[in-house]
Write a protein that holds these residues in place. Structure first.
Motif, PDB file in Angstrom:
ATOM      1  N   GLU A  13       0.844  -1.177   0.000  1.00  0.00           N
ATOM      2  CA  GLU A  13       0.000   0.000   0.000  1.00  0.00           C
ATOM      3  C   GLU A  13       0.892   1.243   0.000  1.00  0.00           C
ATOM      4  N   TYR A  14       0.257   2.403  -0.222  1.00  0.00           N
ATOM      5  CA  TYR A  14       0.980   3.667  -0.206  1.00  0.00           C
ATOM      6  C   TYR A  14       0.692   4.398   1.084  1.00  0.00           C
ATOM      7  N   GLU A  15       1.744   4.918   1.682  1.00  0.00           N
ATOM      8  CA  GLU A  15       1.580   5.721   2.887  1.00  0.00           C
ATOM      9  C   GLU A  15       0.929   7.043   2.502  1.00  0.00           C
ATOM     10  N   MET A  16      -0.238   7.297   3.022  1.00  0.00           N
ATOM     11  CA  MET A  16      -1.015   8.466   2.640  1.00  0.00           C
ATOM     12  C   MET A  16      -0.845   9.573   3.665  1.00  0.00           C
ATOM     13  N   GLY A  17      -0.480  10.754   3.170  1.00  0.00           N
ATOM     14  CA  GLY A  17      -0.386  11.931   4.007  1.00  0.00           C
ATOM     15  C   GLY A  17      -1.498  12.909   3.669  1.00  0.00           C
ATOM     16  N   ILE A  18      -1.474  14.061   4.327  1.00  0.00           N
ATOM     17  CA  ILE A  18      -2.509  15.070   4.084  1.00  0.00           C
ATOM     18  C   ILE A  18      -2.452  15.559   2.639  1.00  0.00           C
ATOM     19  N   LEU A  19      -1.242  15.818   2.147  1.00  0.00           N
ATOM     20  CA  LEU A  19      -1.103  16.300   0.767  1.00  0.00           C
ATOM     21  C   LEU A  19      -1.571  15.252  -0.229  1.00  0.00           C
ATOM     22  N   ASP A  20      -1.347  13.977   0.089  1.00  0.00           N
ATOM     23  CA  ASP A  20      -1.793  12.904  -0.809  1.00  0.00           C
ATOM     24  C   ASP A  20      -3.323  12.884  -0.914  1.00  0.00           C
ATOM     25  N   ARG A  21      -3.981  13.054   0.221  1.00  0.00           N
ATOM     26  CA  ARG A  21      -5.445  13.069   0.195  1.00  0.00           C
ATOM     27  C   ARG A  21      -5.976  14.278  -0.559  1.00  0.00           C
ATOM     28  N   VAL A  22      -5.306  15.419  -0.386  1.00  0.00           N
ATOM     29  CA  VAL A  22      -5.721  16.623  -1.121  1.00  0.00           C
ATOM     30  C   VAL A  22      -5.532  16.427  -2.624  1.00  0.00           C
ATOM     31  N   SER A  23      -4.370  15.895  -3.021  1.00  0.00           N
ATOM     32  CA  SER A  23      -4.112  15.678  -4.449  1.00  0.00           C
ATOM     33  C   SER A  23      -5.083  14.646  -5.025  1.00  0.00           C
ATOM     34  N   ASP A  24      -5.424  13.606  -4.243  1.00  0.00           N
ATOM     35  CA  ASP A  24      -6.412  12.626  -4.710  1.00  0.00           C
ATOM     36  C   ASP A  24      -7.753  13.288  -4.979  1.00  0.00           C
ATOM     37  N   ARG A  25      -8.164  14.165  -4.051  1.00  0.00           N
ATOM     38  CA  ARG A  25      -9.432  14.870  -4.227  1.00  0.00           C
ATOM     39  C   ARG A  25      -9.409  15.737  -5.483  1.00  0.00           C
ATOM     40  N   LEU A  26      -8.314  16.455  -5.682  1.00  0.00           N
ATOM     41  CA  LEU A  26      -8.212  17.335  -6.845  1.00  0.00           C
ATOM     42  C   LEU A  26      -8.244  16.538  -8.140  1.00  0.00           C
ATOM     43  N   ILE A  27      -7.527  15.421  -8.180  1.00  0.00           N
ATOM     44  CA  ILE A  27      -7.486  14.597  -9.394  1.00  0.00           C
ATOM     45  C   ILE A  27      -8.855  13.980  -9.660  1.00  0.00           C
ATOM     46  N   GLU A  28      -9.513  13.503  -8.613  1.00  0.00           N
ATOM     47  CA  GLU A  28     -10.857  12.937  -8.789  1.00  0.00           C
ATOM     48  C   GLU A  28     -11.837  14.010  -9.268  1.00  0.00           C
ATOM     49  N   SER A  29     -11.733  15.219  -8.737  1.00  0.00           N
ATOM     50  CA  SER A  29     -12.614  16.309  -9.171  1.00  0.00           C
ATOM     51  C   SER A  29     -12.356  16.663 -10.627  1.00  0.00           C
ATOM     52  N   PHE A  30     -11.077  16.680 -11.001  1.00  0.00           N
ATOM     53  CA  PHE A  30     -10.736  16.976 -12.400  1.00  0.00           C
ATOM     54  C   PHE A  30     -11.274  15.904 -13.328  1.00  0.00           C
ATOM     55  N   ALA A  31     -11.145  14.643 -12.922  1.00  0.00           N
ATOM     56  CA  ALA A  31     -11.673  13.539 -13.741  1.00  0.00           C
ATOM     57  C   ALA A  31     -13.191  13.633 -13.857  1.00  0.00           C
ATOM     58  N   SER A  32     -13.865  14.004 -12.775  1.00  0.00           N
ATOM     59  CA  SER A  32     -15.327  14.158 -12.819  1.00  0.00           C
ATOM     60  C   SER A  32     -15.723  15.316 -13.732  1.00  0.00           C
ATOM     61  N   LYS A  50      -4.953   6.652 -11.979  1.00  0.00           N
ATOM     62  CA  LYS A  50      -4.051   6.071 -10.985  1.00  0.00           C
ATOM     63  C   LYS A  50      -2.622   6.544 -11.217  1.00  0.00           C
ATOM     64  N   GLU A  51      -2.222   6.642 -12.477  1.00  0.00           N
ATOM     65  CA  GLU A  51      -0.876   7.113 -12.791  1.00  0.00           C
ATOM     66  C   GLU A  51      -0.692   8.563 -12.351  1.00  0.00           C
ATOM     67  N   TRP A  52      -1.709   9.397 -12.556  1.00  0.00           N
ATOM     68  CA  TRP A  52      -1.641  10.784 -12.099  1.00  0.00           C
ATOM     69  C   TRP A  52      -1.487  10.849 -10.584  1.00  0.00           C
ATOM     70  N   LYS A  53      -2.199   9.991  -9.880  1.00  0.00           N
ATOM     71  CA  LYS A  53      -2.106   9.992  -8.419  1.00  0.00           C
ATOM     72  C   LYS A  53      -0.715   9.581  -7.959  1.00  0.00           C
ATOM     73  N   LEU A  54      -0.123   8.590  -8.623  1.00  0.00           N
ATOM     74  CA  LEU A  54       1.231   8.168  -8.259  1.00  0.00           C
ATOM     75  C   LEU A  54       2.229   9.289  -8.506  1.00  0.00           C
ATOM     76  N   MET A  55       2.050  10.019  -9.599  1.00  0.00           N
ATOM     77  CA  MET A  55       2.913  11.163  -9.870  1.00  0.00           C
ATOM     78  C   MET A  55       2.759  12.228  -8.788  1.00  0.00           C
ATOM     79  N   ALA A  56       1.505  12.460  -8.357  1.00  0.00           N
ATOM     80  CA  ALA A  56       1.267  13.444  -7.298  1.00  0.00           C
ATOM     81  C   ALA A  56       1.908  13.001  -5.989  1.00  0.00           C
TER      82      ALA A  56
END
Length: 400
Positions: A13-32, A50-56
């Motif tokens: 698994e990936y260790e998730m931090g605050i910035l990771d959760r924020v970037s996930d939200r932004l990427i999901e919003s952009f995809a939507s 998923k690739e965008w999230k890994l880059m983030a």
């Protein structure tokens, strides 16, 4: 009653931090948001998301890249809203000021005598003007010019990048894919431009073009209006637009050859891959092969170049303005401020120090961001970064 043994598999698994959760939200919003215009795009592009999230995730764990990203975001904010944050009496037009406020030291205050007409009555009053960073040779507030000058720098940045590299990328794709006489013609023209030092060519063009551009603007009111709104300038600045746009045209002409050369080299390598041969075999149009198959696979190094060149354009434009070839007052410009300060240095040290510090900071931000993107877009370095992000869950077995 039998005993069952349940084995737990080891998972990554990936260790998730605050910035990771924020970037996930932004990427999901952009995809939507994209899905609103392209049906089922989000569902069909899960691997890309998923690739965008890994880059983030990789960017979030690189402090220099985050610092560069923060500087760039601040620069973009002031580039968009800077001129609208400057209100009277901190306007950057010299007519509003008295002689006593010229070259005011940082932190000083001056009283300004104002005459206005309200409801048919002439009103005289005095207001106190505070200069946190000092004033220039016209008595204009330096902080206001720096804020408004961010708009000038940003507009030049964006349009030069949109036109120059785009032209170079298209020519490089055509040259590398078709080869033969087309390749020779495009590359020899490119060599002609590369034979001249870029700054010298930009100086020559900036000195020759202003009169012609100003004549065009004077003959077309719509062009004047568009340029004034684009740079957030006042109609009183219309006679100074020729020199400003001359720098823009000069840098567009100077900036495309490097991209043509890099794109052509990448295209020569990429067009020999099996997927390009397969695209040819099924009869896809050449423009589809170029722009939907080859370009996405060579865009990584080009994006890094573009990011770095945002800072390079700011430096080059400031250099031309320092030589007196760019924007002239009252148009706010960072390079012109340093030009003024050089004539009064060290007496008016702030005219050199503060604009120079702003230019250094913005260029540093773009360079740090470019370095980070280079690591993220390179599959080898990104995979090593992703490996450091993973943690393994404990495996084992339990009796049930």
């Amino acid at each position: 009653m039998t005993e069952k043994t349940v084995k737990y598999e080891e998972k990554e698994e990936y260790e998730m931090g605050i910035l990771d959760r924020v970037s996930d939200r932004l990427i999901e919003s952009f995809a939507s948001f994209i899905t609103l215009f392209r049906k089922d795009w989000k569902r069909k592009n899960q691997s890309r998301i998923k690739e965008w999230k890994l880059m983030a995730y990789s960017i979030n764990r690189s402090p220099p890249t985050l610092l560069g990203l923060f500087i760039v975001i601040v620069y973009l904010f002031f580039g968009i809203f800077g001129p609208y944050l400057v209100t009277w009496p901190y306007d950057f037009f010299p007519v509003n000021y008295n002689v006593s406020s010229q070259l005011a030291h940082p932190g000083s205050s001056y009283f300004l005598n104002v005459t206005t007409i309200q409801n048919g009555y002439i009103i005289h009053y005095t207001t106190n003007v505070y200069y946190p960073l000092g004033s220039d040779t016209y008595g204009r507030d330096l902080l206001s010019i720096l804020l408004a000058g961010a708009r000038t720098a940003l507009v030049l940045d964006i349009f030069i990048i949109l036109i120059g590299p785009t032209m170079g990328i298209i020519l490089g794709l055509i040259s590398g894919y078709y080869g033969g006489k087309i390749d020779e013609l495009i590359m020899r023209i490119t060599d002609m431009f590369l034979a001249f030092p870029g700054l010298i060519l930009a100086i020559a063009l900036s000195a020759v073009l202003p009169g012609r551009i100003q004549s065009f603007l004077n003959a077309h009111v719509w062009a004047q209006t568009f340029v004034l709104k684009l740079f957030a300038l006042h109609p009183r600045d219309v006679n100074n637009l020729g020199k400003l746009l001359a720098v823009f045209v000069a840098l567009v002409i100077v900036w495309w050859p490097g991209y043509a050369r890099v794109t052509r080299g990448s295209t020569l390598t990429e067009k020999e891959n099996p997927y390009v041969e397969a695209a040819r075999a099924i009869g896809l149009p050449k423009r589809t092969i170029l722009f939907r198959h080859i370009l996405p696979n060579i865009i990584g190094p080009i994006l890094v170049m573009i990011t770095m060149d945002f800072g390079g354009i700011i430096l080059t434009e400031a250099g031309l303005s320092f030589l007196g070839l760019g924007a002239v007052p009252p148009i706010p410009d960072w390079g012109n401020l340093i030009n003024q300060g050089s004539q009064y240095f060290p007496q008016a040290w702030w005219l050199v120090a503060f604009p120079g510090l702003v230019i250094i900071t913005v260029v540093l931000g773009w360079n740090l961001l470019g370095d980070g993107l280079r690591d993220v877009l390179d599959p080898r370095t990104r995979r090593s970064l992703e490996f450091k992000l993973k943690k393994k869950t404990k495996g084992g077995e339990a009796n049930a």
